[in-house]
Design a protein around this motif. Structure first.
Motif, PDB file in Angstrom:
ATOM      1  N   ALA A  22       0.677  -1.377   0.051  1.00 29.47           N
ATOM      2  CA  ALA A  22       0.002  -0.037  -0.109  1.00 29.47           C
ATOM      3  C   ALA A  22       0.758   1.295  -0.079  1.00 29.47           C
ATOM      4  O   ALA A  22       0.333   2.242  -0.731  1.00 29.47           O
ATOM      5  CB  ALA A  22      -0.838  -0.112   1.133  1.00 29.47           C
ATOM      6  N   ARG A  23       1.775   1.155   0.858  1.00 28.85           N
ATOM      7  CA  ARG A  23       2.813   2.409   0.866  1.00 28.85           C
ATOM      8  C   ARG A  23       3.349   2.802  -0.306  1.00 28.85           C
ATOM      9  O   ARG A  23       3.447   4.026  -0.847  1.00 28.85           O
ATOM     10  CB  ARG A  23       3.774   2.426   1.977  1.00 28.85           C
ATOM     11  N   LYS A  48      -5.460   6.588  -3.833  1.00 32.49           N
ATOM     12  CA  LYS A  48      -4.961   5.257  -3.861  1.00 32.49           C
ATOM     13  C   LYS A  48      -5.475   4.854  -2.418  1.00 32.49           C
ATOM     14  O   LYS A  48      -5.930   3.628  -2.502  1.00 32.49           O
ATOM     15  CB  LYS A  48      -3.455   5.217  -3.685  1.00 32.49           C
ATOM     16  N   ASP A  49      -5.756   5.646  -1.377  1.00 30.70           N
ATOM     17  CA  ASP A  49      -6.206   5.210  -0.103  1.00 30.70           C
ATOM     18  C   ASP A  49      -7.650   4.903  -0.443  1.00 30.70           C
ATOM     19  O   ASP A  49      -8.068   3.736   0.136  1.00 30.70           O
ATOM     20  CB  ASP A  49      -6.219   6.249   0.800  1.00 30.70           C
ATOM     21  N   ASP A  50      -8.412   5.626  -1.194  1.00 36.76           N
ATOM     22  CA  ASP A  50      -9.759   5.479  -1.540  1.00 36.76           C
ATOM     23  C   ASP A  50      -9.855   4.112  -2.325  1.00 36.76           C
ATOM     24  O   ASP A  50     -10.651   3.204  -1.872  1.00 36.76           O
ATOM     25  CB  ASP A  50     -10.471   6.549  -2.420  1.00 36.76           C
ATOM     26  N   ARG A  53      -9.167   1.030  -0.015  1.00 41.48           N
ATOM     27  CA  ARG A  53     -10.377   1.217   1.109  1.00 41.48           C
ATOM     28  C   ARG A  53     -11.653   0.338   0.188  1.00 41.48           C
ATOM     29  O   ARG A  53     -12.245  -0.644   0.676  1.00 41.48           O
ATOM     30  CB  ARG A  53     -11.022   2.363   1.873  1.00 41.48           C
ATOM     31  N   LEU A 112      -6.315   2.644   7.631  1.00 42.89           N
ATOM     32  CA  LEU A 112      -6.952   2.414   6.203  1.00 42.89           C
ATOM     33  C   LEU A 112      -8.335   1.423   6.340  1.00 42.89           C
ATOM     34  O   LEU A 112      -8.913   1.501   5.743  1.00 42.89           O
ATOM     35  CB  LEU A 112      -6.003   2.527   5.142  1.00 42.89           C
TER      36      LEU A 112
END
Length: 188
Positions: A22-23, A48-50, A53, A112
């Motif tokens: 993810a990072r 990217k976080d969205d 999720r 997240l």
């Protein structure tokens, strides 16, 4: 927003997550995997976080759908119990088997995904509690306690050398111990 294109964006995000984590994944990585420009990806996800999720939500919802189908199946209680536990274990083994990075989607302690993981476990527990309420449990064990025991069993199996082969015998032992033999025969 097209559902097919959103699914493509989430599939691309999953591909990147498996490879980079993810990072380290960027929106450019997701765009490249999707075969579109970076700005085009923003039509489907906010970042990217969205994307991660939504991906975590989609995968957990698929496992919950399997668990719900198992609970409502016209089958003996022990078989229904096995189906619910198999849905949880299957999700974990799929993600862990795809990549160590994909298993990040299961980490309930992360900012997240934490709420998604917590909600998943809570709904799974609710399904199990309902199943044990319907079937009845042995004296001294409430349906909620039986559900907690089942969740703990699956979590324990996740780290076992061959969890899939252990799930059947473990479920049979749980069913016998928690439902009792009368409930096992009653719905057969």
């Amino acid at each position: 927003m097209g559902t097919d294109r959103l699914d493509e964006a989430l599939d691309a995000a999953y591909d990147c997550l498996r490879r980079y984590g993810a990072r380290r994944t960027t929106m450019d990585d997701i765009a490249s995997a999707m075969g579109v420009s970076r700005s085009a990806v923003y039509q489907y996800v906010r970042g990217k976080d969205d994307a991660f999720r939504r991906l975590a939500g989609r995968l957990h919802e698929q496992a919950l759908r399997q668990a719900r189908e198992a609970v409502t199946a016209d089958a003996p209680y022990a078989e229904r119990l096995h189906g619910v536990l198999a849905a949880k274990l299957g999700l974990v083994l799929q993600l862990a088997g795809d990549s160590p990075h994909a298993a990040e989607l299961l980490d309930g302690r992360t900012r997240l995904f934490g709420d998604i993981c917590t909600s998943f476990t809570a709904e799974l527990r609710e399904l199990l509690t309902g199943l044990f309420t319907e079937s009845g449990t042995v004296a001294g064990v409430t349906p909620a306690e039986a559900a907690d025991i089942c969740v703990a069993l699956v979590v324990g199996l996740e780290g076992a050398p061959d969890p899939r082969s252990l799930l059947g015998p473990a479920t049979d032992a749980l069913a016998t111990g928690l439902l009792g033999t009368a409930a096992l025969r009653e719905n057969a």
